[in-house]
Design a protein around this motif. Structure first.
Motif, short mmCIF file in Angstrom:
data_model
loop_
_atom_site.label_atom_id
_atom_site.label_comp_id
_atom_site.label_asym_id
_atom_site.label_seq_id
_atom_site.Cartn_x
_atom_site.Cartn_y
_atom_site.Cartn_z
N UNK A 270 46.80 -168.78 12.07
CA UNK A 270 47.73 -169.83 11.65
C UNK A 270 49.12 -169.34 12.05
N UNK A 271 49.72 -170.00 13.04
CA UNK A 271 50.92 -169.46 13.66
C UNK A 271 52.22 -169.73 12.91
N UNK A 272 52.22 -170.67 11.95
CA UNK A 272 53.44 -170.94 11.19
C UNK A 272 53.11 -171.64 9.88
N UNK A 273 54.02 -171.67 8.97
CA UNK A 273 53.83 -172.36 7.70
C UNK A 273 53.83 -173.86 7.89
N UNK A 274 53.25 -174.58 6.95
CA UNK A 274 53.19 -176.03 7.01
C UNK A 274 51.80 -176.52 6.65
N UNK A 275 51.54 -177.80 6.90
CA UNK A 275 50.23 -178.38 6.63
C UNK A 275 49.38 -178.35 7.89
N UNK A 276 48.23 -177.69 7.78
CA UNK A 276 47.29 -177.56 8.89
C UNK A 276 46.03 -178.35 8.58
N UNK A 277 45.51 -179.04 9.57
CA UNK A 277 44.25 -179.77 9.44
C UNK A 277 43.10 -178.83 9.81
N UNK A 278 41.98 -178.95 9.10
CA UNK A 278 40.81 -178.12 9.38
C UNK A 278 39.63 -179.04 9.64
N UNK A 279 38.98 -178.86 10.79
CA UNK A 279 37.74 -179.56 11.12
C UNK A 279 36.67 -178.50 11.33
N UNK A 280 35.57 -178.64 10.61
CA UNK A 280 34.45 -177.70 10.71
C UNK A 280 33.28 -178.46 11.32
N UNK A 281 32.79 -177.98 12.45
CA UNK A 281 31.69 -178.62 13.17
C UNK A 281 30.40 -177.84 12.96
N UNK A 282 29.40 -178.49 12.38
CA UNK A 282 28.08 -177.89 12.19
C UNK A 282 27.12 -178.51 13.19
N UNK A 283 26.41 -177.69 13.93
CA UNK A 283 25.42 -178.17 14.88
C UNK A 283 24.06 -177.61 14.47
N UNK A 284 23.22 -178.44 13.83
CA UNK A 284 21.89 -177.97 13.42
C UNK A 284 20.97 -177.84 14.62
N UNK A 285 19.87 -177.12 14.44
CA UNK A 285 18.90 -176.95 15.53
C UNK A 285 18.28 -178.30 15.90
N UNK A 286 18.09 -179.15 14.93
CA UNK A 286 17.61 -180.51 15.18
C UNK A 286 18.49 -181.47 14.39
N UNK A 287 18.78 -182.61 14.96
CA UNK A 287 19.58 -183.59 14.26
C UNK A 287 20.99 -183.71 14.81
N UNK A 288 21.79 -184.50 14.11
CA UNK A 288 23.14 -184.80 14.56
C UNK A 288 24.15 -183.75 14.13
N UNK A 289 25.16 -183.60 14.98
CA UNK A 289 26.29 -182.73 14.68
C UNK A 289 27.09 -183.33 13.53
N UNK B 31 30.78 -183.16 11.13
CA UNK B 31 32.17 -182.67 11.05
C UNK B 31 32.66 -182.83 9.61
N UNK B 32 33.08 -181.72 9.02
CA UNK B 32 33.69 -181.73 7.69
C UNK B 32 35.18 -181.49 7.86
N UNK B 33 35.99 -182.16 7.03
CA UNK B 33 37.45 -182.08 7.20
C UNK B 33 38.14 -181.74 5.89
N UNK B 34 39.27 -181.05 6.01
CA UNK B 34 40.17 -180.80 4.90
C UNK B 34 41.53 -180.40 5.50
N UNK B 35 42.46 -180.01 4.65
CA UNK B 35 43.76 -179.53 5.13
C UNK B 35 44.18 -178.32 4.32
N UNK B 36 45.10 -177.55 4.89
CA UNK B 36 45.62 -176.33 4.26
C UNK B 36 47.14 -176.41 4.24
N UNK B 37 47.74 -175.98 3.15
CA UNK B 37 49.20 -175.85 3.07
C UNK B 37 49.54 -174.39 3.03
N UNK B 38 50.24 -173.94 4.06
CA UNK B 38 50.61 -172.52 4.16
C UNK B 38 52.09 -172.37 3.88
#
Length: 126
Positions: A98-117, A119-126
């Motif tokens: 995280x290169x600077x303070x502020x509000x950062x968006x977080x996207x987490x991508x899960x790819x299971x062995x079978x099935x659809x990818x 995406x979970x989302x949240x944000x961080x305040x640094x």
């Protein structure tokens, strides 16, 4: 004197039980949720984050974590993309920059062995 000793011991026990994660946040999607935590508060620079997948169908997935800040007037778009390392049983660890303070968006991508990818989302305040 015994009462004073009991008070001190109770206070010490209470303080030791509060030693949890310094940072915790939940990232959500329609299919699952992911608990993010860190032993110390997040700050600018490199941060190690532990991620735990909530749904059993995604525990054997691969995971990518994208942390980004959208472009703003006078400031370019910034991002950090990492592959999370599996610790087994739906637990992962990753190191994000995280290169600077502020509000950062977080996207987490899960790819299971079978099935659809997923995406979970949240944000961080640094």
């Amino acid at each position: 004197m015994k009462t004073f000793t009991k008070i001190i011991l109770t206070a010490l026990l209470g303080v030791s039980l509060l030693q949890g994660a310094a940072f915790e946040k939940v990232a959500k999607s329609r299919a699952t949720q992911i608990m993010m935590s860190s032993e110390k508060p997040l700050s600018t620079g490199n941060n190690t984050i532990l991620l735990e997948v909530g749904h059993k169908n995604y525990k054997d997935s691969t995971m990518k974590v994208k942390v980004f800040m959208p472009a703003m007037p006078g400031m370019p778009y910034m991002e950090s993309i990492t592959d999370a390392k599996s610790l087994g049983n739906g637990k992962f660890t990753t190191n994000v920059n995280i290169s600077m303070g502020g509000t950062w968006q977080v996207h987490i991508f899960l790819t299971p062995k079978t099935g659809k990818k997923v995406r979970a989302k949240t944000s961080l305040n640094i």
